[in-house]
Design an enzyme around this catalytic site. Structure first.
Site, PDB file in Angstrom:
ATOM      1  N   CYS A 166       0.749  18.896   3.102  1.00 63.50           N
ATOM      2  CA  CYS A 166      -0.295  17.950   3.501  1.00 63.50           C
ATOM      3  C   CYS A 166      -0.652  18.020   4.981  1.00 63.50           C
ATOM      4  CB  CYS A 166       0.109  16.530   3.105  1.00 63.50           C
ATOM      5  SG  CYS A 166       1.575  15.874   3.947  1.00 63.50           S
ATOM      6  N   HIS A 171       2.606  11.067   4.104  1.00 67.77           N
ATOM      7  CA  HIS A 171       1.464  11.868   3.670  1.00 67.77           C
ATOM      8  C   HIS A 171       0.461  11.892   4.819  1.00 67.77           C
ATOM      9  CE1 HIS A 171      -1.349  13.946   1.228  1.00 67.77           C
ATOM     10  NE2 HIS A 171      -2.190  12.941   1.116  1.00 67.77           N
ATOM     11  N   ASP A 197      -9.085  13.792   2.512  1.00 64.87           N
ATOM     12  CA  ASP A 197      -7.746  14.291   2.179  1.00 64.87           C
ATOM     13  C   ASP A 197      -7.897  15.635   1.469  1.00 64.87           C
ATOM     14  OD1 ASP A 197      -5.138  14.739   1.521  1.00 64.87           O
ATOM     15  OD2 ASP A 197      -4.805  12.799   0.559  1.00 64.87           O
ATOM     16  N   ASN A 221      -1.667   0.677  -0.336  1.00 64.68           N
ATOM     17  CA  ASN A 221      -1.491  -0.722  -0.716  1.00 64.68           C
ATOM     18  C   ASN A 221      -1.031  -0.937  -2.155  1.00 64.68           C
ATOM     19  OD1 ASN A 221      -1.392  -3.293   0.228  1.00 64.68           O
ATOM     20  ND2 ASN A 221      -3.575  -3.707   0.079  1.00 64.68           N
ATOM     21  N   ASP A 239       1.732  -1.552  -5.154  1.00 58.21           N
ATOM     22  CA  ASP A 239       3.052  -2.181  -5.266  1.00 58.21           C
ATOM     23  C   ASP A 239       4.023  -1.192  -5.897  1.00 58.21           C
ATOM     24  OD1 ASP A 239       1.981  -4.441  -4.215  1.00 58.21           O
ATOM     25  OD2 ASP A 239       2.132  -5.662  -6.028  1.00 58.21           O
ATOM     26  N   GLU A 261       0.941  -7.413   5.634  1.00 59.38           N
ATOM     27  CA  GLU A 261       1.661  -7.538   4.375  1.00 59.38           C
ATOM     28  C   GLU A 261       2.217  -8.949   4.215  1.00 59.38           C
ATOM     29  OE1 GLU A 261       1.839  -5.718   1.892  1.00 59.38           O
ATOM     30  OE2 GLU A 261       1.534  -3.628   2.453  1.00 59.38           O
TER      31      GLU A 261
END
Length: 761
Positions: free
Chosen positions: A325, A383, A406, A446, A448, A494
């Site tokens: 990456c 990443h 990306d 973001n 979970d 957060e």
């Protein structure tokens, strides 16, 4: 002044190719009563009384300075759209006479230039004509045998290589036409009308002009800056960037339309994002996450983009082996900055890879605490992607600015392996329906994370962590070697109400889109992974998992070649006695989260009184972990605890990055452009064993013409060595030297040194 006689011409001068007979069709707005060429084609023979062009001076050196392209070249013309540039026409026989001579310029780009598509333009020498979206030419100076002209490309013109022509129609003479030469047109972040306009000069200097920087690696507890040579102004890099566009599938299928769309930074960024990887085309890099690199270069060894891009060109556009990456992102940064689009490299620690759009990353552990592979979802230790600055005419205006690109081939977008541009503002606000690939990027920062214990064909939910994905999102500071944390650009704090509101908004939009067929159903986890498809056991409530806590703490820095010493901290928060059995394990990880086999295990039995804390010391010998270590040098230590006679489980883990002592670089004497400079490089073998096949690479834009490769051979245990390199800096200003030492035992001991090169006399 133009050269006289038969002396060789400097490259900035062009002797135009003159066509003695040609067919001309003029657009109606350029026709005049004086012109002999009417709307119907007419062949015009050469007549000596007409104004004749002998030479053309593109004033490349002066123009390139004004257009911030002087580091690319001083001998050929590279200009930015929306900004004037000057050329001089030298005449053979007489001066230009405004009432007698009519000069018309023609610019063409691509294999099939068309007026309707904007890849061909015809415009007269008349400052009063044309608008902000038209090519323009105006008279600057009219001298005895020369004419200085100001040209300007519209701020939305397609970028690329242009051919400039001129047609001269003199009274009582036939039309003559000349090819004046080629020039390259780039995006212009200095022009307010350009879609890539950036109104901060320090930001333009950092994100367009700076040719070196840092890419952040490691883990969220130990962030390591990795020096990188972007080298966007090095020799032939601009030509390689334009070749990349011509090698794209879009150009191969429809070159005319592709060239016409090259005025859009959104279009250009998607094309180049797909071209940096080679999954769909003759792209620059092959990705490889297998740890097997014998037929190429280990991604950890690269220190710059220039060697990669030049190898791609020299091999006939065969993909370079190999990249991961940070290499994809670094090369894309080079290409985008070269073309004039402000770009920076971003690292996201604990980066989610959610393939099914449910914003949940599932992680599975066995009863020993070992993490199991999951081919569906994963959390990458870090990443790396890019942000590019541009207006988004395809979106509401507030979603312009920084856009995520990306180039790492993870998932397809409209059938190709590319991602973005996705508005950073849209990601923060949960507007996941906006183009391009916003849902995938939202999940990277973001999602979970849910941890599961797998046993006996069942799985038991351990806990759900809402803040484990997307940490310490980092980029290099402006005109500084410090790290900027830009996490707040991507999400609200957060645990705050806004963050959960945005998460739920995004989740609702994604669920609605899935119900309409926008996403494929979740793929079942392969049975070969040993994970059940269903049979979920009841989840443990929050009150069940906070009575006893486990934590892993290092006792000393995790240096490569040394034993890893740590303690397990167990704390009883309840008013009752607790008997714990804790299974500990350790395994190497790849940076994309893929686990390797476990190489160390232990079991601790701990009895805790109410409110008591105990420590359990552990040590992993170097001899035990060295043969299992990945190139990424990541080790996961996990602890899975259970209470005696209770189904309650407690999970704790820690990822550590083993560190090497860096390479030291010393500058011996003053650094002055075009003057010899000595550079000392000091390196060492940090291991207590012999290493072989040692190779040192050193590079630096403006300091070395190409990457230096020095074979060191064998280094004895703890042996230090040094070499002195001689070079002649050929560019002034702030520069950086990057170095890497590899061997059969390690691949990426790195170092860097900043140096300022004086202009001299």
């Amino acid at each position: 002044m133009a050269p006289a006689g038969n002396a060789p011409l400097p490259k900035r001068y062009q002797r135009p190719a003159q066509h003695k007979a040609l067919t001309v069709r003029w657009p109606p707005h350029l026709l005049s009563a004086q012109q002999r060429c009417q709307e119907k084609p007419e062949t015009c023979s050469f007549v000596n009384t007409g104004l004749e062009v002998a030479l053309t001076d593109f004033q490349s050196s002066w123009n390139n300075v004004r257009h911030h392209t002087e580091e690319m070249s001083s001998e050929r013309l590279l200009v930015r759209r929306g900004q004037p540039f000057n050329i001089t026409l030298y005449f053979r026989n007489r001066a230009f006479q405004p009432g007698l001579d009519n000069i018309i310029f023609v610019v063409e780009m691509g294999p099939l230039p068309e007026l309707a598509k904007g890849t061909r333009a015809v415009f007269s020498l008349d400052a009063s004509r044309g608008g902000p979206n038209s090519w323009m030419a105006s008279l600057e100076f009219n001298r005895a045998t020369s004419l200085e002209v100001i040209l300007r490309a519209p701020p939305r013109a397609a970028v690329g290589r242009y051919l400039l022509k001129v047609h001269i129609d003199s009274f009582q003479a036939s039309v003559t036409a000349y090819q004046l030469g080629e020039f390259i047109l780039l995006f212009n972040p200095w022009c307010p009308e350009d879609a890539v306009y950036l109104d901060s000069e320090p930001q333009r200097q950092e994100y367009v002009m700076n040719d070196y920087g840092f890419i952040y690696q490691g883990n969220k507890n130990w962030i390591l800056p990795c020096p990188w040579n972007y080298g966007q102004f090095e020799e032939n890099i601009i030509d390689i960037c334009l070749k990349l566009l011509d090698k794209s599938l879009n150009f191969q299928i429809d070159p005319s339309t592709d060239c016409a769309l090259r005025g859009s930074p959104v279009y250009i960024s998607r094309v180049l994002c797909a071209m940096i990887n080679s999954n769909d085309d003759s792209g620059v890099l092959n990705g490889n996450w297998t740890e097997h690199y014998l037929d190429g270069i280990n991604p950890a060894e690269w220190t710059g983009s220039v060697a990669i891009l030049k190898q791609w060109q020299a091999s006939g556009c065969q993909p370079v082996r190999y990249g991961q990456c940070w290499v994809f992102a670094a090369v894309l940064c080079t290409v985008m900055r070269c073309l004039g689009i402000p770009t920076r490299v971003i690292t996201n620690f604990d980066s989610g890879h959610d393939t099914d759009g449910n914003l949940i990353i599932d992680e599975y552990y066995d009863s020993t605490g070992r993490i199991l592979g999951n081919k569906k979802d994963s959390v990458w230790n870090f990443h790396v992607w890019n942000e590019c600055w541009m207006a988004r005419q395809d979106l509401p205006p507030e979603f312009g600015g920084w856009q995520v690109l990306d180039a790492t081939p993870q998932e397809t977008s409209n059938g190709l392996y590319c991602c973005g541009p996705a508005s950073v503002r849209a990601i923060k606000e949960g507007e996941v329906e906006l183009n391009y690939d916003t849902p995938f990027v939202f999940s990277m920062v973001n999602a979970d994370c849910v941890s599961w214990l797998v046993y006996g064909g069942k799985k038991q939910k351990l806990h759900r962590n809402t803040n484990s994905v997307g940490n310490f999102i980092s980029t290099k500071s402006i005109q500084s070697d410090e790290r900027d944390d830009i996490t707040e650009n991507y999400k609200y704090r957060e645990g705050s109400p806004q963050e959960r509101q945005v998460f739920l908004k995004a989740l609702q939009k994604l669920q609605a889109r899935r119900n309409q067929g926008g996403f494929q159903p979740s793929r079942p986890v392969p049975l070969s992974l040993g994970l059940p498809r269903s049979q979920d056991a009841p989840s443990l409530g929050l009150s069940d998992v906070v009575e006893v806590s486990l934590k892993i703490s290092l006792l000393q820095p995790p240096n490569m070649g040394q034993d890893i010493s740590f303690v397990l901290l167990a704390l009883n928060k309840s008013s009752q006695f607790k008997d714990l059995k804790v299974n500990l394990s350790s395994q190497s990880l790849l940076h994309d989260g893929s686990p390797l086999p476990s190489f160390w295990q232990d079991t601790a039995f701990i009895t805790l009184s109410p409110g008591e804390e105990k420590t359990y010391p552990c040590q992993i010998p170097y001899s035990q972990y060295s043969q299992y270590l990945s190139t990424d040098k990541l080790i996961l230590i996990s602890a899975l605890g259970e209470e005696k006679g209770s189904p309650k489980k407690i999970l704790a883990n820690k990822i550590i990055t083993l560190t090497y002592p860096g390479i030291m670089i010393n500058i011996l004497g003053a650094a002055t452009m075009n003057q010899p400079l000595s550079i000392q490089v000091i390196f060492s073998n940090p291991l207590s064993e012999q290493v072989a096949d040692c190779v040192l690479t050193v590079e630096g834009s403006g300091l070395f013409k190409k990457q230096q490769r020095i074979i060191i051979g064998v280094l004895q245990p703890q042996q230090r060595g040094s070499i002195t390199l001689e070079t002649v800096p050929f560019k002034s200003g702030p520069r950086q030297i990057q170095a890497n030492l590899r061997s059969n035992k390690f691949k990426d001991i790195k170092g860097y040194r900043n140096v300022y090169v004086d202009l001299g006399l």
